[in-house]
Write a protein that holds these residues in place. Structure first.
Motif, PDB file in Angstrom:
ATOM      1  N   ALA A  43       0.840  -1.196   0.000  1.00 47.58           N
ATOM      2  CA  ALA A  43       0.000   0.000   0.000  1.00 47.58           C
ATOM      3  C   ALA A  43       0.874   1.246   0.000  1.00 47.58           C
ATOM      4  N   ASP A  44       0.303   2.324  -0.492  1.00 50.54           N
ATOM      5  CA  ASP A  44       1.012   3.600  -0.509  1.00 50.54           C
ATOM      6  C   ASP A  44       0.931   4.259   0.856  1.00 50.54           C
ATOM      7  N   GLY A  45       2.051   4.782   1.303  1.00 53.93           N
ATOM      8  CA  GLY A  45       2.091   5.528   2.554  1.00 53.93           C
ATOM      9  C   GLY A  45       1.642   6.960   2.348  1.00 53.93           C
ATOM     10  N   CYS A  46       1.800   7.746   3.378  1.00 60.17           N
ATOM     11  CA  CYS A  46       1.304   9.118   3.336  1.00 60.17           C
ATOM     12  C   CYS A  46       2.295  10.100   2.709  1.00 60.17           C
ATOM     13  N   CYS A  47       3.589   9.765   2.785  1.00 57.39           N
ATOM     14  CA  CYS A  47       4.578  10.756   2.358  1.00 57.39           C
ATOM     15  C   CYS A  47       5.926  10.069   2.110  1.00 57.39           C
ATOM     16  N   GLY A  49       8.646  10.168   3.774  1.00 56.56           N
ATOM     17  CA  GLY A  49       9.209   9.579   4.987  1.00 56.56           C
ATOM     18  C   GLY A  49       8.494   8.323   5.452  1.00 56.56           C
ATOM     19  N   ALA A  50       7.306   8.090   4.929  1.00 54.51           N
ATOM     20  CA  ALA A  50       6.518   6.906   5.285  1.00 54.51           C
ATOM     21  C   ALA A  50       5.981   6.290   4.000  1.00 54.51           C
ATOM     22  N   PRO A  51       6.829   5.516   3.289  1.00 56.75           N
ATOM     23  CA  PRO A  51       6.428   4.985   1.980  1.00 56.75           C
ATOM     24  C   PRO A  51       5.321   3.936   2.024  1.00 56.75           C
ATOM     25  N   GLU A  52       5.017   3.396   3.204  1.00 58.01           N
ATOM     26  CA  GLU A  52       3.938   2.434   3.354  1.00 58.01           C
ATOM     27  C   GLU A  52       3.247   2.675   4.700  1.00 58.01           C
ATOM     28  N   PRO A  53       1.953   2.359   4.780  1.00 54.35           N
ATOM     29  CA  PRO A  53       1.265   2.543   6.055  1.00 54.35           C
ATOM     30  C   PRO A  53       1.860   1.616   7.121  1.00 54.35           C
ATOM     31  N   ALA A  54       2.051   2.145   8.308  1.00 51.19           N
ATOM     32  CA  ALA A  54       2.648   1.370   9.392  1.00 51.19           C
ATOM     33  C   ALA A  54       2.167   1.904  10.736  1.00 51.19           C
ATOM     34  N   ASP A  55       2.277   1.069  11.737  1.00 52.15           N
ATOM     35  CA  ASP A  55       1.945   1.480  13.095  1.00 52.15           C
ATOM     36  C   ASP A  55       2.729   0.614  14.069  1.00 52.15           C
ATOM     37  N   MET A  56       2.969   1.151  15.260  1.00 52.96           N
ATOM     38  CA  MET A  56       3.611   0.409  16.341  1.00 52.96           C
ATOM     39  C   MET A  56       2.521   0.075  17.356  1.00 52.96           C
ATOM     40  N   ILE A  57       2.216  -1.197  17.482  1.00 51.51           N
ATOM     41  CA  ILE A  57       1.184  -1.657  18.412  1.00 51.51           C
ATOM     42  C   ILE A  57       1.858  -2.032  19.726  1.00 51.51           C
TER      43      ILE A  57
END
Length: 115
Positions: A43-47, A49-57
């Motif tokens: 998937a495409d990220g927001c910008c 610096g963030a080329p793919e969507p990600a999160d720290m759970i």
């Protein structure tokens, strides 16, 4: 993870169970000292610096629920009680669902139409 600097074994057990469940959703999941890093490389990220969507759970106690362990997003939003691994995985995967790389969305479908 928890309120202390060293995560407990129960926190790692909960994160490990969630990591195993998230593996069903074709997401990249890595466990570390800070929690689970979950990303969707398709998937495409927001910008830039963030080329793919990600999160720290993370997993920590939630005072509003009698101190029981809960999973949280990187911005502190509660996801689900840690004992509800399937629910947490569905919620997390749902946040990454539907997002595909731009190239994949523009690829012709089976009848030559653009998706």
């Amino acid at each position: 993870m928890t309120d202390t600097s060293r995560p407990s074994a129960s926190v790692f057990a909960c994160l490990g169970a969630l990591m195993n469940r998230l593996d069903l959703y074709d997401l990249d999941v890595r466990i570390g000292r800070c929690g689970l890093h979950v990303s969707n490389p398709r998937a495409d990220g927001c910008c830039e610096g963030a080329p793919e969507p990600a999160d720290m759970i993370t997993c920590r106690s939630r005072a509003e629920d009698g101190g029981r362990l809960w999973f949280f997003t990187s911005w502190g939003e509660p996801i689900a009680e840690a004992e509800r691994v399937v629910d947490a995985a569905v919620i997390i995967a749902g946040r990454f669902a539907g997002a595909r790389r731009l190239e994949a969305r523009r690829a012709p479908g089976p009848r030559g139409r653009v998706r």
